[in-house]
Design a protein around this motif. Structure first.
Motif: not given
Length: 280
Positions: A117-121
């Motif tokens: 998971v990429g929180p910014a994406f």
């Protein structure tokens, strides 16, 4: 330092050539990594295996989207499960039940190394890892003994990145000590925070994907040589940074042989590829 004898590359992107990439991906290629060549062409599995063999890479972990099970990553692992496994992304955390059912099904059907998971994406970068929207995923990954990789550090693309400050993992590690959690893509500009967290929590690791090893900060290398011998994991993020370049630069770092082997191979083997009880 001697050349690498064995390596796990824990993040490469063979899906880049499957479809047109987002505009921001082209911007990060041109503006951040200064790449004049194309990195979004289709990947040939035989060529990937040749490059892996030339650099001592025993296994590569392929980023994959759970919504696109017919793509290149799935074809690679179906053909060579002994050399490739999946890091599953594309998880819709706002629809937890169908997402977790899909995740569990894919873990049963494919060689899966991690969820990613990429929180910014997603969500305009508004959901940091402390948010309850992540809790079902944390719980499911802990239940499955499936490592979870989360982007940390400001992202290269021009998108909001504050949610990827590693300090948000502090509370996560307290609430979910059973969760195997790995920060990926380094932690710039919050390296010192990440190092402090690594020393604090037994279940936390850091992966240097998307970082040319020659640019890793001395504070991290010192940690690797001292209290953090088991904490830092190699990955290239190819084709953004090639397997050949990153392995070559890694072997030139000033690290004792045992630490080098841990970084390139042993830490990933223990964290990602060994189940409880020691079986791979």
């Amino acid at each position: 330092m001697p050349d690498a004898r064995r390596v796990h590359d824990c993040l490469i992107n063979v899906h880049f050539g499957d479809e047109q990439q987002a505009e921001y991906m082209h911007r990060v290629k041109n503006e951040y990594f200064k790449r004049a060549d194309s990195i979004f062409d289709p990947w040939d599995m035989a060529s990937v295996l040749d490059e892996m063999d030339a650099n001592g890479v025993e296994r590569a972990v392929l980023t994959a989207d759970v919504r696109k099970p017919g793509g290149s990553p799935y074809k690679f692992v179906e053909a060579r499960p002994d050399r490739f496994s999946l890091a599953l992304g594309g998880l819709d955390l706002l629809k937890p039940m169908p997402t977790l059912r899909t995740l569990q099904s894919m873990v049963a059907d494919y060689p899966v190394t991690s969820a990613n998971v990429g929180p910014a994406f997603w969500g305009d970068g508004r959901y940091n890892p402390e948010d309850a929207v992540y809790f079902p995923l944390y719980t499911k990954c802990a239940e499955l003994e499936l490592p979870l990789c989360m982007n940390t550090g400001l992202p290269g693309p021009p998108i909001p990145g504050e949610a990827q400050n590693p300090i948000y993992l502090d509370r996560v590690c307290v609430r979910f000590p059973e969760l195997k959690l790995c920060m990926i893509h380094g932690a710039d500009p919050w390296w010192d925070t990440a190092i402090r967290l690594l020393g604090k929590y037994p279940n936390l690791r850091l992966m240097t994907s998307a970082w040319a090893p020659k640019y890793l900060p001395e504070s991290l290398l010192h940690f690797m040589r001292t209290r953090g011998k088991t904490k830092v994991i190699f990955a290239s993020d190819a084709p953004v940074l090639s397997i050949t370049r990153t392995v070559g630069e890694a072997t030139k770092l000033y690290l004792p042989p045992e630490v080098m082997d841990n970084y390139l191979y042993g830490n990933a083997e223990a964290f990602f590829f060994q189940k409880v009880g020691g079986s791979a």
